[in-house]
Design a protein around this motif. Structure first.
Motif, PDB file in Angstrom:
ATOM      1  N   ALA A  22      -9.961   6.123 -33.853  1.00 47.19           N
ATOM      2  CA  ALA A  22      -9.553   4.968 -33.060  1.00 47.19           C
ATOM      3  C   ALA A  22      -8.300   5.330 -32.285  1.00 47.19           C
ATOM      4  O   ALA A  22      -7.543   6.223 -32.675  1.00 47.19           O
ATOM      5  N   GLY A  23      -8.101   4.625 -31.201  1.00 46.58           N
ATOM      6  CA  GLY A  23      -6.891   4.795 -30.422  1.00 46.58           C
ATOM      7  C   GLY A  23      -6.094   3.511 -30.445  1.00 46.58           C
ATOM      8  O   GLY A  23      -6.635   2.425 -30.692  1.00 46.58           O
ATOM      9  N   ILE A  24      -4.809   3.637 -30.219  1.00 51.90           N
ATOM     10  CA  ILE A  24      -3.955   2.458 -30.106  1.00 51.90           C
ATOM     11  C   ILE A  24      -2.988   2.709 -28.959  1.00 51.90           C
ATOM     12  O   ILE A  24      -2.557   3.839 -28.736  1.00 51.90           O
ATOM     13  N   ARG A  25      -2.701   1.638 -28.228  1.00 55.00           N
ATOM     14  CA  ARG A  25      -1.818   1.757 -27.065  1.00 55.00           C
ATOM     15  C   ARG A  25      -0.621   0.830 -27.209  1.00 55.00           C
ATOM     16  O   ARG A  25      -0.665  -0.158 -27.938  1.00 55.00           O
ATOM     17  N   SER A  26       0.395   1.145 -26.460  1.00 58.24           N
ATOM     18  CA  SER A  26       1.625   0.357 -26.506  1.00 58.24           C
ATOM     19  C   SER A  26       1.420  -1.061 -26.002  1.00 58.24           C
ATOM     20  O   SER A  26       2.168  -1.966 -26.381  1.00 58.24           O
ATOM     21  N   ASP A  27       0.427  -1.273 -25.158  1.00 67.18           N
ATOM     22  CA  ASP A  27       0.215  -2.616 -24.606  1.00 67.18           C
ATOM     23  C   ASP A  27      -0.799  -3.421 -25.424  1.00 67.18           C
ATOM     24  O   ASP A  27      -1.220  -4.492 -25.015  1.00 67.18           O
ATOM     25  N   LEU A  52      -1.842   6.770 -28.765  1.00 69.72           N
ATOM     26  CA  LEU A  52      -2.153   7.884 -29.648  1.00 69.72           C
ATOM     27  C   LEU A  52      -3.487   7.619 -30.310  1.00 69.72           C
ATOM     28  O   LEU A  52      -4.022   6.517 -30.232  1.00 69.72           O
ATOM     29  N   ASN A  53      -4.033   8.630 -30.911  1.00 71.16           N
ATOM     30  CA  ASN A  53      -5.330   8.532 -31.572  1.00 71.16           C
ATOM     31  C   ASN A  53      -5.176   8.800 -33.059  1.00 71.16           C
ATOM     32  O   ASN A  53      -4.276   9.531 -33.481  1.00 71.16           O
ATOM     33  N   MET A  54      -6.056   8.197 -33.811  1.00 72.21           N
ATOM     34  CA  MET A  54      -6.015   8.305 -35.266  1.00 72.21           C
ATOM     35  C   MET A  54      -7.418   8.611 -35.775  1.00 72.21           C
ATOM     36  O   MET A  54      -8.394   8.160 -35.205  1.00 72.21           O
ATOM     37  N   ILE A  55      -7.478   9.372 -36.854  1.00 68.17           N
ATOM     38  CA  ILE A  55      -8.737   9.649 -37.543  1.00 68.17           C
ATOM     39  C   ILE A  55      -8.492   9.334 -39.009  1.00 68.17           C
ATOM     40  O   ILE A  55      -7.442   9.675 -39.557  1.00 68.17           O
ATOM     41  N   SER A  56      -9.448   8.692 -39.640  1.00 71.34           N
ATOM     42  CA  SER A  56      -9.322   8.485 -41.079  1.00 71.34           C
ATOM     43  C   SER A  56     -10.679   8.663 -41.736  1.00 71.34           C
ATOM     44  O   SER A  56     -11.714   8.602 -41.093  1.00 71.34           O
ATOM     45  N   ALA A  57     -10.612   8.879 -43.038  1.00 71.85           N
ATOM     46  CA  ALA A  57     -11.809   8.949 -43.873  1.00 71.85           C
ATOM     47  C   ALA A  57     -11.481   8.218 -45.165  1.00 71.85           C
ATOM     48  O   ALA A  57     -10.415   8.428 -45.749  1.00 71.85           O
TER      49      ALA A  57
END
Length: 188
Positions: A22-27, A52-57
């Motif tokens: 998933a990605g997350i943005r400042s706005d 920025l982008n995130m990966i999780s399991a």
């Protein structure tokens, strides 16, 4: 197919993880705000756009692994995540992922093969996010970050890592993701 995957993993004493990016943005803004009657509510923000982008399991046992990156999640980044996931793992890992092109890429397939059976990638049917409990990680992380004032890229990264670490230290919440009504095929 999940009961078969689960039985196979149990027979091999392997771990089963569900993964997603998933990605997350400042706005990004989640939630509501308020103001005195007759006044326009104001949400404090920098106005700058960065992300920025995130990966999780996550596993049904409440385990979670994650990675945060400022670059896009391509085959190289996903291979790094796989390496982190298998690092020091004594058990084989079944990693269930969606149909994203990165997961199907030749580079990722070759990398998985180079790990000599330490990890097996299993793909969800295309366009089935409702079947992946890892999607609930992003709901949780984004709701924690969304109400915060993000003054710069370093603050966004710090808050993302903080939210992911908080969740990682809350195995009872991760286990609860698997109890979602749409995920009945996983329970048990």
């Amino acid at each position: 197919d999940f009961p078969k995957i689960s039985a196979r993993a149990k027979a091999e004493r392997a771990q089963v993880f569900f993964a997603d990016e998933a990605g997350i943005r400042s706005d990004y803004h989640a939630g509501t705000t308020w103001a005195p009657k007759g006044q326009t509510p104001k949400v404090r923000t920098t106005g700058a756009r960065f992300g920025l982008n995130m990966i999780s399991a996550i596993s049904r046992t409440g385990k979670m692994r994650f990675m945060v990156t400022e670059s896009s999640v391509g085959a190289d980044v996903f291979c790094q995540f796989i390496d982190r996931l298998v690092h020091k793992s004594r058990k084989k890992i079944y990693l269930i992922v969606d149909g994203h092109p990165v997961h199907r890429s030749k580079k990722v397939q070759e990398h998985v093969e180079s790990l000599n059976g330490k990890i097996v990638l299993i793909k969800f049917p295309a366009y089935s996010p409702e079947t992946n409990p890892d999607e609930l990680v992003w709901n949780t992380v984004k709701s924690k970050i969304g109400r915060s004032f993000i003054s710069g890229p370093d603050v966004l990264k710090s808050k993302a890592i903080g939210a992911l670490r908080w969740l990682q230290k809350s195995p009872h919440l991760i286990k609860a993701f698997f109890d979602h009504p749409e995920l009945a095929y996983i329970s048990g």
